[in-house]
Design a protein around this motif. Structure first.
Motif, PDB file in Angstrom:
ATOM      1  N   THR A  22       0.845  -1.190   0.000  1.00 48.33           N
ATOM      2  CA  THR A  22       0.000   0.000   0.000  1.00 48.33           C
ATOM      3  C   THR A  22       0.881   1.241   0.000  1.00 48.33           C
ATOM      4  O   THR A  22       1.979   1.246   0.560  1.00 48.33           O
ATOM      5  CB  THR A  22      -0.962   0.061   1.208  1.00 48.33           C
ATOM      6  N   THR A  23       0.376   2.263  -0.668  1.00 50.32           N
ATOM      7  CA  THR A  23       1.063   3.553  -0.734  1.00 50.32           C
ATOM      8  C   THR A  23       0.021   4.642  -0.511  1.00 50.32           C
ATOM      9  O   THR A  23      -1.185   4.386  -0.521  1.00 50.32           O
ATOM     10  CB  THR A  23       1.719   3.766  -2.113  1.00 50.32           C
ATOM     11  N   HIS A  24       0.503   5.856  -0.323  1.00 47.92           N
ATOM     12  CA  HIS A  24      -0.368   7.030  -0.267  1.00 47.92           C
ATOM     13  C   HIS A  24       0.341   8.139  -1.024  1.00 47.92           C
ATOM     14  O   HIS A  24       1.498   8.431  -0.747  1.00 47.92           O
ATOM     15  CB  HIS A  24      -0.654   7.445   1.175  1.00 47.92           C
ATOM     16  N   ASP A  25      -0.346   8.722  -1.998  1.00 48.44           N
ATOM     17  CA  ASP A  25       0.298   9.730  -2.845  1.00 48.44           C
ATOM     18  C   ASP A  25       0.034  11.159  -2.391  1.00 48.44           C
ATOM     19  O   ASP A  25       0.317  12.104  -3.107  1.00 48.44           O
ATOM     20  CB  ASP A  25      -0.124   9.544  -4.304  1.00 48.44           C
ATOM     21  N   LYS A  28      -4.674   9.988  -2.122  1.00 44.73           N
ATOM     22  CA  LYS A  28      -5.400   8.743  -1.880  1.00 44.73           C
ATOM     23  C   LYS A  28      -4.441   7.581  -1.679  1.00 44.73           C
ATOM     24  O   LYS A  28      -3.282   7.615  -2.091  1.00 44.73           O
ATOM     25  CB  LYS A  28      -6.355   8.438  -3.031  1.00 44.73           C
ATOM     26  N   ALA A  29      -4.968   6.537  -1.055  1.00 44.39           N
ATOM     27  CA  ALA A  29      -4.216   5.302  -0.841  1.00 44.39           C
ATOM     28  C   ALA A  29      -4.404   4.389  -2.045  1.00 44.39           C
ATOM     29  O   ALA A  29      -5.418   4.453  -2.740  1.00 44.39           O
ATOM     30  CB  ALA A  29      -4.698   4.613   0.420  1.00 44.39           C
ATOM     31  N   SER A  56       1.644   2.942  -8.342  1.00 48.76           N
ATOM     32  CA  SER A  56       2.173   3.204  -7.000  1.00 48.76           C
ATOM     33  C   SER A  56       3.631   3.639  -6.996  1.00 48.76           C
ATOM     34  O   SER A  56       4.111   4.191  -6.006  1.00 48.76           O
ATOM     35  CB  SER A  56       2.037   1.959  -6.115  1.00 48.76           C
ATOM     36  N   ARG A 107       1.958   7.047   6.257  1.00 54.41           N
ATOM     37  CA  ARG A 107       0.622   7.450   5.812  1.00 54.41           C
ATOM     38  C   ARG A 107      -0.081   6.336   5.035  1.00 54.41           C
ATOM     39  O   ARG A 107      -1.304   6.262   5.012  1.00 54.41           O
ATOM     40  CB  ARG A 107       0.725   8.714   4.958  1.00 54.41           C
ATOM     41  N   ALA A 108       0.675   5.464   4.398  1.00 56.71           N
ATOM     42  CA  ALA A 108       0.084   4.318   3.704  1.00 56.71           C
ATOM     43  C   ALA A 108      -0.649   3.449   4.732  1.00 56.71           C
ATOM     44  O   ALA A 108      -0.164   3.259   5.842  1.00 56.71           O
ATOM     45  CB  ALA A 108       1.176   3.509   3.009  1.00 56.71           C
TER      46      ALA A 108
END
Length: 183
Positions: A22-25, A28-29, A56, A107-108
């Motif tokens: 998972t990532t967060h840009d 949004k995730a 991602s 944050r992800a």
């Protein structure tokens, strides 16, 4: 022995288990499926391989953090679905009915339905090979989860499921760091 097409050699040593990252840009995730991973040693350092072809990747480069989530065999269809669509087009958490959970250090998000989650920061990017070196910041394991069998990609669209556990801890005791035990 028979000759094997060299282009298929990777299917003999494809690592595992398959992971979700998972990532967060910043807006949004997102989630991506990966099977190109490596444990670097007994420290919480890992390597993953991805690149511009994954939505991602930009978030990983820019924000330098992610969560490695470990799915189990009951999530196989979701794992494959996540890996065959783009977060640029859809909200994968919603599409695949997965629950994002807040992480402690990044944050992800964690994925509630996964067996385990490892919060990571990117500590190095080896551009030539699209290798991201990650350092674990926190790990979470769902001991109450009944299904604990992970899935391993062969690389040709088939998967192998963890099976019987073979215990050789006594034979390997001199090579294992203190405190290492099976889950």
């Amino acid at each position: 022995m028979q000759p094997l097409d060299l282009g298929k050699a990777f299917t003999l040593i494809e690592p595992g288990p398959v992971i979700l990252v998972t990532t967060h840009d910043g807006q949004k995730a997102n989630i991506m499926t990966l099977s190109w991973t490596m444990v670097m040693d007994f420290t919480p350092r890992f390597a993953i391989t991805t690149g511009e072809w994954n939505y991602s990747f930009t978030a990983l480069r820019k924000h330098r953090e992610c969560v490695i989530a470990i799915p189990t065999v009951d999530l196989l269809d979701k794992v494959v679905g996540i890996g065959t669509c783009s977060g640029a087009d859809i909200d994968k958490f919603s599409r695949f009915a997965l629950t994002p959970m807040p992480a402690q250090y990044v944050r992800a998000p964690l994925i509630n339905e996964c067996l385990a989650n490892i919060e990571c920061k990117v500590i190095d990017i080896i551009e030539r090979h699209n290798i991201l070196v990650l350092e674990g910041l926190a790990a979470h394991f769902d001991t109450a989860r009944e299904e604990k069998r992970t899935i391993h990609a062969v690389g040709d669209g088939t998967f192998i499921v963890d099976g019987q556990t073979l215990d050789r801890r006594e034979m390997m005791a001199a090579k294992l760091p203190p405190g290492i035990q099976a889950h």
